[in-house]
Write an enzyme that holds these catalytic residues in place. Structure first.
Site, PDB file in Angstrom:
ATOM      1  N   TYR A   1      43.097  24.513  60.503  1.00  0.00           N
ATOM      2  CA  TYR A   1      44.514  24.921  60.301  1.00  0.00           C
ATOM      3  C   TYR A   1      45.031  24.097  59.092  1.00  0.00           C
ATOM      4  O   TYR A   1      45.673  24.349  58.290  1.00  0.00           O
ATOM      5  CB  TYR A   1      45.092  24.491  61.578  1.00  0.00           C
ATOM      6  CG  TYR A   1      46.541  25.126  61.577  1.00  0.00           C
ATOM      7  CD1 TYR A   1      46.984  26.212  61.755  1.00  0.00           C
ATOM      8  CD2 TYR A   1      47.481  24.139  61.443  1.00  0.00           C
ATOM      9  CE1 TYR A   1      48.369  26.796  61.895  1.00  0.00           C
ATOM     10  CE2 TYR A   1      49.057  24.669  61.605  1.00  0.00           C
ATOM     11  CZ  TYR A   1      49.379  25.897  61.517  1.00  0.00           C
ATOM     12  OH  TYR A   1      50.538  26.289  61.491  1.00  0.00           O
TER      13      TYR A   1
ATOM     14  N   ASP B   1      52.233  43.561  60.836  1.00  0.00           N
ATOM     15  CA  ASP B   1      51.735  42.626  61.833  1.00  0.00           C
ATOM     16  C   ASP B   1      50.452  43.412  62.566  1.00  0.00           C
ATOM     17  O   ASP B   1      50.281  44.602  62.172  1.00  0.00           O
ATOM     18  CB  ASP B   1      52.383  42.279  63.106  1.00  0.00           C
ATOM     19  CG  ASP B   1      52.205  40.956  63.633  1.00  0.00           C
ATOM     20  OD1 ASP B   1      51.096  40.625  64.062  1.00  0.00           O
ATOM     21  OD2 ASP B   1      53.207  40.187  63.986  1.00  0.00           O
TER      22      ASP B   1
ATOM     23  N   LEU C   1      36.871  18.529  65.253  1.00  0.00           N
ATOM     24  CA  LEU C   1      35.519  18.830  64.466  1.00  0.00           C
ATOM     25  C   LEU C   1      34.188  18.642  65.159  1.00  0.00           C
ATOM     26  O   LEU C   1      33.158  19.500  64.815  1.00  0.00           O
ATOM     27  CB  LEU C   1      35.589  17.835  63.402  1.00  0.00           C
ATOM     28  CG  LEU C   1      36.409  18.427  62.193  1.00  0.00           C
ATOM     29  CD1 LEU C   1      36.481  17.441  61.047  1.00  0.00           C
ATOM     30  CD2 LEU C   1      35.542  19.628  61.384  1.00  0.00           C
ATOM     31  N   ALA C   2      34.128  17.870  66.031  1.00  0.00           N
ATOM     32  CA  ALA C   2      32.596  17.633  66.770  1.00  0.00           C
ATOM     33  C   ALA C   2      32.585  18.951  67.674  1.00  0.00           C
ATOM     34  O   ALA C   2      31.148  19.081  67.959  1.00  0.00           O
ATOM     35  CB  ALA C   2      32.801  16.603  67.834  1.00  0.00           C
TER      36      ALA C   2
ATOM     37  N   ASN D   1      53.839  34.940  56.352  1.00  0.00           N
ATOM     38  CA  ASN D   1      54.143  34.100  57.649  1.00  0.00           C
ATOM     39  C   ASN D   1      52.925  34.177  58.633  1.00  0.00           C
ATOM     40  O   ASN D   1      52.848  33.162  59.233  1.00  0.00           O
ATOM     41  CB  ASN D   1      55.370  34.861  58.449  1.00  0.00           C
ATOM     42  CG  ASN D   1      55.508  34.239  59.746  1.00  0.00           C
ATOM     43  OD1 ASN D   1      55.793  33.257  60.076  1.00  0.00           O
ATOM     44  ND2 ASN D   1      55.142  35.176  60.692  1.00  0.00           N
TER      45      ASN D   1
ATOM     46  N   GLY E   1      49.674  33.777  60.533  1.00  0.00           N
ATOM     47  CA  GLY E   1      48.780  32.522  60.805  1.00  0.00           C
ATOM     48  C   GLY E   1      48.307  32.365  62.091  1.00  0.00           C
ATOM     49  O   GLY E   1      48.956  32.808  63.120  1.00  0.00           O
TER      50      GLY E   1
ATOM     51  N   ASP F   1      45.757  44.634  59.994  1.00  0.00           N
ATOM     52  CA  ASP F   1      45.172  43.228  59.976  1.00  0.00           C
ATOM     53  C   ASP F   1      44.990  42.834  58.797  1.00  0.00           C
ATOM     54  O   ASP F   1      44.423  43.355  57.721  1.00  0.00           O
ATOM     55  CB  ASP F   1      43.849  43.692  60.718  1.00  0.00           C
ATOM     56  CG  ASP F   1      43.215  42.371  60.550  1.00  0.00           C
ATOM     57  OD1 ASP F   1      43.462  41.399  60.149  1.00  0.00           O
ATOM     58  OD2 ASP F   1      42.057  42.462  61.216  1.00  0.00           O
TER      59      ASP F   1
END
Lengths: 430, 477
Positions: free
Chosen positions: B383, B263, B325-326, B316, B318, B286
């Site tokens: 995502y 992690d 999106l705007a 895992n 994430g 990282d």
């Protein structure tokens, strides 16, 4: 008895935090436990019986008489792991390393953990001597009148609690005041002190940025980095600070070039070289030799924090080395002026001849090899934790460097301590 | 009894207007979907159903029977609903034949399904079983992968079972699930065993309405039946400090693995707690560093010896940076794609290049896709892109890794109750939690169990699959 090799496998510490801040609710036991647990996670020591864990604290509660053992019991190590408390002021962490490495070299341990913790936030306070004597007498009294007589001897002034001593008991001077005498005796200027402080911050910030501490530090209580490091400090900012130690013209020591109060804990994992190889543990550096020394700062008028200047020549001579023979120098920055005075003294013909009894000065060193990843001025100095901060970091540096001119990279650690003491160790890359 | 919390949904549901709406058919469906009846506690862990396992075999197929025998599971004959078998009940209505007592599971071996007329048998065994199924009971369809048929009729029928399975899953109550396993003509009982065991046991609690493929691979009997499949293996889990990652680490450790927990350095304290609990080792790293894969391999080689290899890597870690999106700038876009996708591609490349401490031949890679990636999700363009790509990644890499007997799969979690999802406002969370056939959120362990099943050496015949762990979420496939 055998003659074995003791190596530094690695280390772990929690980030050092400003006192009365993030760790204000944490005790020395809590912090030492966290440091041990981070180490256990790094090296898979959970459930493992380590040979011995040795550590201590300078500001220690009397109830913490078994500080290190309590930390072990609270940690993920096998509860069958023995522990020992040890104390040598600011050299506690390094002295613990010496203790463990010597046992390893004698074949008495195959592995061990050395370290220390200190909290200024959770400082122990005791009752005054007057109150304590009265209470003990009352407790020992067999009759009611005798008990009342004992209690009636308590005076209002006795009720003021005693904080731990921050002055040298034999001189009544604080460490800063002692260092101010040394600073002025050796003519250490303000700017050069500020330069040492600036380099400490810049080097430490760079090392954090490079991820150097990713396998040396485990976050604690939400603190992920040393809180003392000031990325944005400059000589101008440091130069604007008012002196806090010394008087008049000679007052050059400020909050910027002196270490502040910090909380923290740090540990070093040491092992027998063969054991390390058999158990897939890295061997970063070997403990070559160590020396402790003390100076007569009471009647002899010597410098309180220059005891390492006694230890270093003795250690060099025994190992047939010159003061210039090191690739890295780790000189604990109690104050910037301590580092500068140490270097000045070892380069001073008269001091080396008359005080140290040498045939001449040891000379100068290459300053670019000094405290290359920062030291206590930036990282902070939770007293007993400093040895455990320096030793694994130096061992990692040496291991990364590997060899220099066909010989293993070599480093020296020097830590001054209250009571006019000092501890020094030589490490060599594996 | 836990103290009853004020439930705004329930309060709403008891108002006269809501009752009127609820009595309409759409309203009923919404009310049920919103879980006005409280959700049941699911059977979890390595536990078989309490009731009997009924085995229905169409046209003399034997694969499933031999697989259950290998697993040491006893089965009973199915009760079949035919017009003759019905009795007359109260008011003269015909009642289908029933099981004696509660049924734990119905396993249907439909690998020999050839004609539309065969489907009547399927209906006949499903009807009594569904009526008798216990809480957290199981319906498991075993059928031939449609693409493995040349003839038209068997092929389209096999595909038809997908719709049947998803419907059964939606009709089941009380935490019972229905899933469909595709098998190839070459699939052996040894290759199928891990999948049937997973589906029968509580480990598959939150996998519902799904279908995936078990191909062919050589699996020894003792591997196929091991309950401690990871003994002696090293498994790396990224993002192991908390939530689903911590559950994955614990699950692999329970099944015998030595876990390397990875992690970011800032999560080191929580990471240390997890790995110390399971006697693993921590690597503060990282994963977006260019040499992250090399560092994981170096850690394995250093801690466990030059000859040590990773058996599995579980990607895992994430992040989310939700923005419409705007409003999405290049930073929020890139950060998610780098952690969730690019880092995984780089790490796989390093771990697969044969270096010391890298992934062993015969090993396994598992990634995390997501319902968002499968169905799309407002505000999660970055995502969803990364997670759909992970599904694509496992499908694309599976054939390339086949000669090294490395499997690569992904899970697609739905709404899982973690620290992260606990931060979602209460009402919204209630809706998310209940928008699936099981009317509840999943637990991190449900995702972990599915990953551990996919990575299992006994699951060597399962590769290139994406298995959703979503309780059959209303969204997505």
């Amino acid at each position: 008895m055998t003659d074995r090799t003791a190596v530094v496998v690695g280390g772990n510490r929690i980030p050092f935090a400003r006192s009365h801040g993030a760790y204000r609710q944490a005790s020395n036991i809590d912090m030492l436990t966290a440091a041990i647990d981070g180490l256990a996670a790094r090296f898979g020591l959970s459930g493992h019986r380590v040979g011995e864990v040795v550590g201590g604290a300078v500001l220690k509660h009397s109830r913490d008489f078994n500080l290190t053992r309590e930390a072990v019991l609270g940690s993920s190590l096998d509860p069958h792991t023995a522990a020992c408390d040890l104390q040598q002021a600011c050299a506690t962490g390094l002295e613990a390393t010496i203790y463990v490495s010597n046992k390893i070299r004698l074949g008495q341990l195959v592995d061990g953990i050395a370290g220390g913790a200190d909290s200024v936030s959770d400082t122990p306070m005791s009752v005054s001597d007057g109150l304590r004597r009265a209470l003990l007498a009352a407790n020992a009294a067999k009759t009611l009148p005798a008990r009342l007589a004992a209690i009636s001897s308590i005076r209002p002034g006795h009720l003021v609690p005693d904080p731990p001593g921050i002055t040298e008991p034999r001189t009544g001077l604080s460490m800063g005041e002692h260092q101010a005498l040394t600073t002025s005796r050796w003519g250490i200027g303000r700017t050069e002190q500020d330069e040492v402080a600036l380099a400490s911050h810049q080097n430490l910030a760079r090392a954090w940025g490079e991820g150097f501490f990713d396998d040396l530090v485990t976050p604690y209580l939400g603190v992920t980095k040393d809180q003392g490091v000031r990325v944005d400090t400059t000589l101008e900012k440091l130069g604007a600070l008012k002196p806090v130690f010394g008087r008049g013209e000679g007052a050059t020591m400020t909050a910027g070039n002196s270490t502040g109060f910090f909380d923290g804990a740090a540990v070093t994992y040491l092992a027998d070289a063969d054991y390390a190889a058999e158990h897939h543990l890295p061997a970063l550096a070997r403990i070559v030799d160590v020396e402790v020394a003390a100076g007569d700062y009471t009647l002899g008028g010597e410098d309180l924090l220059l005891a390492p200047t006694y230890a270093i020549p003795r250690l060099l001579e025994r190992n047939h080395l010159l003061w210039q023979d090191f690739d890295y120098y780790e000189i604990h920055e109690a104050f910037a002026a301590t580092v500068l005075a140490t270097l000045a003294a070892l380069n001073d013909e008269a001091y080396c001849r008359s005080t140290l009894g040498l045939s001449g000065a040891l000379g100068e060193i290459d300053r670019s090899r000094l405290n290359v990843n920062g030291s206590s001025l930036a990282a902070g100095h939770p007293f007993a934790a400093t040895g455990g901060r320096i030793v694994p970091a130096l061992a990692k540096l040496l291991h990364q460097r590997g060899t220099v001119d066909g010989r293993p990279a070599r480093g020296i650690v020097s830590i001054c301590a209250a009571g006019g003491q000092g501890a020094v160790a030589i490490l060599e890359a594996c | 009894m836990p103290k009853k919390r004020f439930d705004p949904l329930e309060a709403l549901a008891t108002t006269p207007l809501a009752k009127a709406v609820a009595s309409s058919s759409i309203g009923k469906s919404v009310a049920t979907k919103l879980g006005v009846p409280p959700s049941v506690e699911l059977r979890r862990g390595r536990n078989n159903p309490g009731g009997a396992i009924s085995l229905a075999e169409l046209n003399n197929s034997t694969l499933t029977r031999r697989t259950l025998q290998l697993l040491g599971l006893f089965t009973i004959n199915p009760v079949i609903d035919t017009p003759d078998a019905r009795t007359l009940g109260e008011a003269g209505r015909p009642v289908p034949p029933g099981y004696e007592g509660r049924l734990g599971a119905l396993v249907l071996d439909l690998t020999e399904l050839r004609a539309v007329t065969d489907l009547e048998y399927v209906r006949g065994v499903l009807r009594p079983a569904i009526r008798a199924l216990e809480r957290s009971g199981r319906i498991i369809f075993v059928a031939r992968t449609p693409e493995t048929f040349d003839e038209l009729e068997p092929r389209v029928l096999a595909q038809g079972l997908d719709g049947l399975n998803r419907t059964v899953a939606k009709e089941l109550r009380g935490g019972a699930t229905s899933n469909l396993v595709w098998v190839d003509p070459e699939t052996t009982p040894q290759a199928l065993a891990s999948t049937l065991r997973f589906l029968l046991e509580g480990r598959s609690a939150y996998v519902d309405g799904q279908s995936w493929r078990v191909g062919a691979a050589e699996v020894a009997d003792d591997v196929a039946t091991s309950v401690r499949p990871y003994a002696g293996t090293i498994v790396a889990v990224t993002g192991a400090a908390r939530g689903i990652g911590a559950a994955i680490a614990r699950t692999f450790a329970r099944d015998g693995a030595t876990v390397v927990g990875v992690d970011i350095p800032a999560s080191g304290e929580a990471l240390a707690r997890v790995v110390n609990e399971i006697h693993g080792t921590a690597l503060q790293l990282d994963i977006t560093l260019p040499d992250a894969g090399e560092r994981i391999a170096a850690h394995v080689a250093e801690r466990y010896g030059e000859d040590a290899r990773l058996y599995a890597i579980i990607h895992n870690a994430g992040i989310t940076r939700d923005r419409m999106l705007a409003n999405l700038d290049e930073k929020g876009w890139a950060a998610v794609l780098d952690v969730n996708l690019a880092a995984q591609l780089r790490m796989n490349a390093s771990l697969l290049d044969g270096r010391a401490g890298g992934l062993a031949d015969g090993g396994s890679i598992v990634g995390i896709s997501s319902t968002s990636g499968i169905a799309g999700n407002k505000g999660q363009a970055n995502y969803a892109t990364s997670k759909a790509a992970i599904a694509g990644l496992v499908r694309a890499m599976a054939p390339r890794l086949a000669d090294r007997r490395i499997t690569i799969n992904a899970v697609g979690p739905g709404f899982i109750e973690t620290e992260m999802t606990a931060a979602i406002p209460y009402l919204q969370r209630q809706i998310f939690q209940r928008s699936n056939s099981l009317a509840q959120g999943g637990k991190p362990v449900d995702v972990a169990e599915t990953i551990a099943y996919l990575a299992d050496p006994a699951s060597a015949a399962v590769t290139g699959q994406v298995v959703r762990v979503c309780g059959q979420a209303l969204v997505g496939q």
